[in-house]
Design a protein around this motif. Structure first.
Motif, PDB file in Angstrom:
ATOM      1  N   ASN A   4       0.494   8.677  -6.991  1.00  0.00           N
ATOM      2  CA  ASN A   4       1.344   8.598  -8.038  1.00  0.00           C
ATOM      3  C   ASN A   4       1.435   9.791  -8.785  1.00  0.00           C
ATOM      4  N   ASP A 278       5.428   6.791 -17.158  1.00  0.00           N
ATOM      5  CA  ASP A 278       6.504   6.104 -16.250  1.00  0.00           C
ATOM      6  C   ASP A 278       7.793   6.356 -16.971  1.00  0.00           C
ATOM      7  N   HIS A 300      -2.376   3.033 -10.987  1.00  0.00           N
ATOM      8  CA  HIS A 300      -1.333   1.822 -11.055  1.00  0.00           C
ATOM      9  C   HIS A 300      -0.252   2.287 -11.676  1.00  0.00           C
ATOM     10  N   ASP A 302       3.858   3.319 -12.113  1.00  0.00           N
ATOM     11  CA  ASP A 302       4.882   2.884 -11.355  1.00  0.00           C
ATOM     12  C   ASP A 302       6.008   4.187 -11.587  1.00  0.00           C
ATOM     13  N   GLN A 304       9.346   5.757 -10.827  1.00  0.00           N
ATOM     14  CA  GLN A 304      10.674   5.449 -10.611  1.00  0.00           C
ATOM     15  C   GLN A 304      11.673   6.868 -10.419  1.00  0.00           C
TER      16      GLN A 304
END
Length: 364
Positions: A4, A278, A300, A302, A304
């Motif tokens: 990430n 995020d 964890h 995310d 995008q």
């Protein structure tokens, strides 16, 4: 497993650590984070230094040395903090070199009690810049009315600046203006503009904390203001750093002042612990994270891609709905600015008290 932090870097977000200690530096922890966790910069503040100084014995010898040299508490604090930042700059130098001087930066803050004193802030910035004596340093100057001219003055001297404590869009506009004015003066003074860098530290979570309290429980607007406010700041950044005035500076080698998302640790446990990372991914930004948030993102997040430039209408809608709900944006920002300076002053007092205790122990 997705990396990430690498994805953030690839999306144009510089990951910085909002923490520093002599333990991190001497143990190799900071170098490890730069190598393995894509950490590209470091920010500090009085609270961080107070915590570092209160743990362990790594500062004892230098405290004794400074006391022996007749330094008062301000002199000891100056000596301890500039030593840590100088050494951290050396650790981050490979990142600085690899990014062409954009990252690998370490920030140190002027005395918060000078936040409303223009001349003293300028002198403090110069003294810190000279003492650390590293090209990958940032001097943190708060975005108060009185300190804004100090931002311009420091930049005019060729000093790279991290403008801190920005909460509102009106204040941000003044910060960008101060930056460009500083570059114009630096150019007139004969400085190489390509060597001058700056970030504008826009605080995020505190906006939600203040506005959520005004909305009361159960509002569907809770937890939306901080991200919306930051997204609109990025829109202002895109607009400001365009046009003839900026292009003239860019042609002379000037760098855009990057938006930096600060206060990205979530205060409300009901919110996603990575939301301020995020939801604020955008090119040419910095996200400075406490280690807890860094670990959460690694585990964890995310990611995008760009989550800012395609959400301006959403952000406008949130701000309009907050106004309709009776939230006075200008008052929120005024409260946050005042409390921000007060919190930094309190942290500085705690730092001084911590150092006084160590000085007394060294003199026994």
């Amino acid at each position: 497993m997705a990396d990430n932090l690498q994805q953030l870097t690839d999306a144009g977000v510089a990951v910085w650590l909002d923490d520093l200690s002599r333990e991190r530096i001497e143990s190799g922890n900071l170098a490890g984070l730069a190598k393995d966790s894509h950490v590209q910069g470091v920010t500090t503040n009085p609270s961080i230094f107070a915590a570092a100084l209160s743990e362990g014995e790594r500062y004892d010898a230098q405290v004794a040395e400074l006391v022996g040299a007749g330094k008062d508490v301000d002199g000891v604090v100056f000596g301890l903090t500039t030593t840590d930042v100088r050494n951290a700059c050396d650790v981050m130098k490979p990142v600085f070199d690899a990014t062409g001087g954009v990252d690998g930066r370490v920030s140190i803050e002027v005395d918060p009690y000078l936040a409303h004193k223009e001349a003293e802030t300028i002198e403090s910035a110069k003294a810190l810049w000279a003492e650390v004596d590293r090209e990958n340093l940032f001097i943190k100057i708060p975005a108060t009315d009185e300190s804004t001219p100090a931002i311009t003055a420091a930049l005019a001297e060729g000093i790279s600046v991290n403008v801190t404590l920005i909460f509102g869009l009106g204040r941000y506009a003044k910060v960008m203006e101060a930056y460009v004015a500083g570059l114009e003066q630096a150019k007139a003074n004969g400085h190489d503009l390509s060597t001058i860098h700056s970030v504008a530290s826009f605080f995020v979570s505190r906006v939600d904390t203040e506005i959520d309290a005004r909305l009361g429980e159960g509002s569907d607007l809770a937890g939306k203001a901080g991200v919306a406010n930051a997204r609109l700041a990025y829109r202002d950044y895109e607009t400001f750093f365009s046009g003839e005035r900026w292009e003239a500076l860019a042609a002379a080698g000037a760098n855009k002042q990057r938006p930096l998302w600060a206060s990205t640790g979530v205060k409300n446990p009901d919110y996603r612990d990575t939301m301020y990372v995020d939801d604020l991914v955008a090119p040419n930004t910095v996200n400075t994270m406490p280690e807890k948030t860094l670990d959460a993102v690694r585990d964890h997040s995310d990611v995008q891609g760009d989550q800012v430039t395609n959400h301006y209408d959403d952000a406008d809608g949130v701000m309009a709905a907050l106004k309709d709900a009776g939230v006075d944006y200008d008052d929120v920002i005024a409260v946050l600015e005042r409390e921000g300076v007060e919190k930094f002053e309190k942290s500085w007092s705690e730092l001084l008290d911590t150092v006084k205790g160590q000085m007394e122990a060294a003199g026994e």
